[in-house]
Design a protein around this motif. Structure first.
Motif, PDB file in Angstrom:
ATOM      1  N   ALA A 145       0.722  -1.173   0.134  1.00 23.36           N
ATOM      2  CA  ALA A 145      -0.178   0.014  -0.016  1.00 23.36           C
ATOM      3  C   ALA A 145       0.668   1.250  -0.095  1.00 23.36           C
ATOM      4  N   ARG A 146       1.969   1.129   0.702  1.00 25.59           N
ATOM      5  CA  ARG A 146       2.922   2.315   0.690  1.00 25.59           C
ATOM      6  C   ARG A 146       3.606   2.809  -0.549  1.00 25.59           C
ATOM      7  N   VAL A 147       3.959   1.435  -1.311  1.00 24.18           N
ATOM      8  CA  VAL A 147       4.516   1.550  -2.657  1.00 24.18           C
ATOM      9  C   VAL A 147       3.752   1.991  -3.626  1.00 24.18           C
ATOM     10  N   ARG A 148       2.409   1.871  -3.499  1.00 23.92           N
ATOM     11  CA  ARG A 148       1.172   2.448  -4.450  1.00 23.92           C
ATOM     12  C   ARG A 148       1.168   3.731  -4.291  1.00 23.92           C
ATOM     13  N   ALA A 327       6.648  12.905  -1.661  1.00 19.19           N
ATOM     14  CA  ALA A 327       7.126  11.547  -2.351  1.00 19.19           C
ATOM     15  C   ALA A 327       8.471  11.194  -1.592  1.00 19.19           C
ATOM     16  N   ALA A 328       9.490  12.105  -1.173  1.00 13.14           N
ATOM     17  CA  ALA A 328      10.654  11.803  -0.590  1.00 13.14           C
ATOM     18  C   ALA A 328      10.369  11.300   0.804  1.00 13.14           C
ATOM     19  N   ALA A 329       9.371  11.842   1.313  1.00 10.18           N
ATOM     20  CA  ALA A 329       8.955  11.213   2.786  1.00 10.18           C
ATOM     21  C   ALA A 329       8.524   9.810   2.527  1.00 10.18           C
ATOM     22  N   HIS A 330       7.507   9.730   1.501  1.00 11.54           N
ATOM     23  CA  HIS A 330       6.846   8.303   1.382  1.00 11.54           C
ATOM     24  C   HIS A 330       7.974   7.413   0.891  1.00 11.54           C
ATOM     25  N   ALA A 331       9.207   7.908   0.293  1.00 10.14           N
ATOM     26  CA  ALA A 331      10.084   6.976  -0.214  1.00 10.14           C
ATOM     27  C   ALA A 331      10.719   6.426   1.249  1.00 10.14           C
ATOM     28  N   VAL A 332      11.246   7.454   2.000  1.00  9.07           N
ATOM     29  CA  VAL A 332      12.173   6.922   3.410  1.00  9.07           C
ATOM     30  C   VAL A 332      10.894   5.971   4.154  1.00  9.07           C
ATOM     31  N   SER A 333       9.772   6.340   4.144  1.00 13.38           N
ATOM     32  CA  SER A 333       8.740   5.483   4.877  1.00 13.38           C
ATOM     33  C   SER A 333       8.731   4.068   4.401  1.00 13.38           C
ATOM     34  N   ALA A 334       8.566   4.095   2.944  1.00 13.97           N
ATOM     35  CA  ALA A 334       8.315   2.700   2.336  1.00 13.97           C
ATOM     36  C   ALA A 334       9.834   2.008   2.333  1.00 13.97           C
ATOM     37  N   GLU A 336      12.142   1.986   4.943  1.00 19.14           N
ATOM     38  CA  GLU A 336      12.263   1.642   6.103  1.00 19.14           C
ATOM     39  C   GLU A 336      11.243   0.245   6.527  1.00 19.14           C
ATOM     40  N   ALA A 337       9.991   0.320   5.735  1.00 19.28           N
ATOM     41  CA  ALA A 337       9.212  -0.768   5.804  1.00 19.28           C
ATOM     42  C   ALA A 337       9.437  -1.966   5.087  1.00 19.28           C
ATOM     43  N   ALA A 338      10.204  -1.691   3.984  1.00 23.31           N
ATOM     44  CA  ALA A 338      10.832  -2.758   2.957  1.00 23.31           C
ATOM     45  C   ALA A 338      12.037  -3.311   4.010  1.00 23.31           C
ATOM     46  N   ALA A 339      12.904  -2.531   4.501  1.00 22.27           N
ATOM     47  CA  ALA A 339      14.040  -3.247   5.126  1.00 22.27           C
ATOM     48  C   ALA A 339      13.647  -4.352   6.235  1.00 22.27           C
ATOM     49  N   SER A 340      12.305  -3.685   7.018  1.00 20.35           N
ATOM     50  CA  SER A 340      11.736  -4.454   7.974  1.00 20.35           C
ATOM     51  C   SER A 340      11.051  -5.674   7.842  1.00 20.35           C
ATOM     52  N   LEU A 341      10.547  -5.679   6.602  1.00 16.32           N
ATOM     53  CA  LEU A 341      10.009  -6.923   6.040  1.00 16.32           C
ATOM     54  C   LEU A 341      10.919  -8.206   5.476  1.00 16.32           C
ATOM     55  N   SER A 342      12.128  -7.367   4.975  1.00 17.58           N
ATOM     56  CA  SER A 342      13.250  -8.201   4.387  1.00 17.58           C
ATOM     57  C   SER A 342      13.934  -8.827   5.487  1.00 17.58           C
ATOM     58  N   LEU A 343      14.082  -8.086   6.678  1.00 23.13           N
ATOM     59  CA  LEU A 343      14.658  -8.867   8.103  1.00 23.13           C
ATOM     60  C   LEU A 343      13.799  -9.844   8.455  1.00 23.13           C
ATOM     61  N   ALA A 344      12.367  -9.481   8.561  1.00 24.20           N
ATOM     62  CA  ALA A 344      11.513 -10.350   8.964  1.00 24.20           C
ATOM     63  C   ALA A 344      11.483 -11.738   8.203  1.00 24.20           C
ATOM     64  N   ALA A 379      17.918  -0.808  -8.492  1.00 28.31           N
ATOM     65  CA  ALA A 379      16.989  -0.427  -9.709  1.00 28.31           C
ATOM     66  C   ALA A 379      16.731   1.026  -9.461  1.00 28.31           C
ATOM     67  N   PRO A 380      16.582   1.667 -10.718  1.00 26.39           N
ATOM     68  CA  PRO A 380      16.640   3.366 -10.639  1.00 26.39           C
ATOM     69  C   PRO A 380      15.230   3.687 -10.073  1.00 26.39           C
ATOM     70  N   ASP A 381      14.361   3.217 -10.049  1.00 25.78           N
ATOM     71  CA  ASP A 381      13.010   3.413  -9.222  1.00 25.78           C
ATOM     72  C   ASP A 381      12.873   2.632  -7.842  1.00 25.78           C
ATOM     73  N   GLY A 382      14.044   1.885  -7.424  1.00 21.82           N
ATOM     74  CA  GLY A 382      13.675   1.153  -6.010  1.00 21.82           C
ATOM     75  C   GLY A 382      13.767   2.003  -4.840  1.00 21.82           C
ATOM     76  N   LEU A 383      13.619   1.158  -3.714  1.00 19.16           N
ATOM     77  CA  LEU A 383      13.526   1.870  -2.426  1.00 19.16           C
ATOM     78  C   LEU A 383      15.004   1.888  -2.020  1.00 19.16           C
ATOM     79  N   ALA A 384      15.183   2.900  -1.202  1.00 18.30           N
ATOM     80  CA  ALA A 384      16.662   3.042  -0.429  1.00 18.30           C
ATOM     81  C   ALA A 384      16.698   2.179   0.748  1.00 18.30           C
ATOM     82  N   VAL A 385      17.268   1.107   0.786  1.00 14.99           N
ATOM     83  CA  VAL A 385      17.564   0.013   1.921  1.00 14.99           C
ATOM     84  C   VAL A 385      18.971  -0.213   2.438  1.00 14.99           C
TER      85      VAL A 385
END
Length: 394
Positions: A145-148, A327-334, A336-344, A379-385
């Motif tokens: 949902a955050r990525v959308r 968009a920058a704030a959403h990217a940071v939030s997303a 962090e959520a992506a890193a948390s999911l990957s670790l889980a 990826a050029p449009d990927g999230l920073a993790v």
């Protein structure tokens, strides 16, 4: 689950019907008996590439038809190939291209080879299995949902930042799409209602004949004769009074049924103009479905989304800089959520590997093992993790 499979004119399977029962079903036979033909027929049904070579000798076409259970619904799926090489597929009453059949097949069947499990070779399926094992579906859905939301902001930034000519082109396209859907005046569920009415009008002659037969039986003197006989019995035998009362009730019920049936018959009228109108309406809905969504509800949802985007582009209420900050704030939030999911997921993979190892030991399979590998790709449009580029959990 496939509830029934019918194969006609497909290679050596001239006319085969299978109705698998619950649990494990096994098909046995000598080499060349046609066991693999069933697998080929299923592959063809769900979008596989099979040309006219599968048409049996002397047949004009090969047809595969199945009743498929998808949770609460049962769909009828059919695909045909003719000697000309032309194929045609249907899901229910709708035409279905091969791609749509493949999408359905990916949900309802899986083909196991002698040395591989085809579905588990797909990374998306591997992640789905891992998320289900680790109880991570809610976390994954929240990230999606955050990525959308982030992608919606980026699209809006791109639209507002585009040159005026491109912006006008997008505006014209959105206006056309919104107007086209609005002019159709769609109502949720109307396509199902129209199909029911279409089937009713197509069966008018049969319905009229059946109504006439029923009325003739209800108007026959047999019921009145039976009631009179029961009354005569009751006069001679007081203990049979209840039978006479039931006879009167039967006579009244038959009269009520006759009146209801006559009223129903009055509604049965062949209306060619209405049939043409229904066909035209269903054709319009089908055209809109091909362009905007798989159902009337999806089309209306697309219209709502297009209106929102159109309004945003027309009013340009948010400045480009404000959108970029959001968009920058959403990217940071997303991120962090992506890193948390990957670790889980890595933690869940460790538990899965350990449990599988226990099961393999119990099965006395010392040469078998399971390991899970995680790779991060730029990826050029990927999230920073901040995660390792590659990590193996074994």
């Amino acid at each position: 689950m496939i509830e029934q499979l019918t194969v006609t004119g497909f290679a050596v399977a001239r006319d085969v019907t299978l109705a698998p029962g619950p649990g494990l079903n096994v098909i046995t036979g000598e080499t060349g008996a046609g066991k693999s033909i069933i697998v080929d027929a299923l592959d063809f049904l769900f979008g596989g590439r099979h040309g006219r070579g599968v048409v049996a000798d002397g047949a004009e076409s090969a047809r595969v038809r199945a009743s498929v259970s998808t949770g609460n619904d049962v769909l009828t799926v059919e695909r045909t190939v003719r000697l000309s090489g032309r194929t045609a597929g249907r899901i229910g009453d709708d035409s279905a291209p091969a791609e749509r059949l493949r999408e359905l097949g990916a949900r309802v069947i899986d083909i196991h080879g002698q040395s591989e499990q085809l579905t588990l070779l797909r990374p998306a399926v591997q992640l789905a299995v891992l998320d289900a094992f680790g109880g991570l579906r809610d976390q994954r859905d929240a990230l999606a949902a955050r990525v959308r939301d982030l992608r919606a902001l980026l699209r809006e930034i791109e639209a507002i930042g585009a040159d005026s000519r491109e912006r006008e082109r997008l505006l014209d396209q959105l206006r056309f799409e919104v107007d086209e859907i609005a002019q159709a005046g769609l109502v949720p569920g109307e396509d199902d209602a129209l199909r029911r009415e279409q089937r009713r009008l197509a069966s008018i002659e049969r319905l009229l004949a059946a109504s006439a037969t029923a009325l003739e039986a209800l108007d026959a003197p047999a019921i009145a004769e039976a009631v009179a006989a029961l009354e005569e019995i009751a006069e001679s035998d007081p203990d049979a009074t209840a039978l006479a009362a039931e006879g009167v009730t039967l006579e009244q019920a038959a009269a009520d049924l006759g009146r209801s049936l006559r009223a129903y018959r009055e509604t049965l009228e062949d209306d060619p103009e209405r049939r043409e109108a229904i066909d035209a309406r269903l054709d319009l809905i089908a055209r809109l479905r091909r362009k905007y969504g798989e159902s009337v509800e999806a089309i209306l949802q697309y219209e709502s989304s297009a209106r929102e985007r159109l309004g945003a582009m027309e009013t340009a209420g948010s400045s480009l800089e404000e959108l970029r900050e959001r968009a920058a704030a959403h990217a940071v939030s997303a991120g962090e959520a992506a890193a948390s999911l990957s670790l889980a997921r890595r933690e869940a993979a460790g538990r899965l590997v350990a449990e599988v190892a226990t099961e393999l030991a119990r099965l006395e399979m010392p040469g078998a093992s399971l390991a899970a590998g995680f790779a991060c790709e730029d990826a050029p449009d990927g999230l920073a993790v901040t995660l390792p580029d590659y990590e193996v959990v074994a």
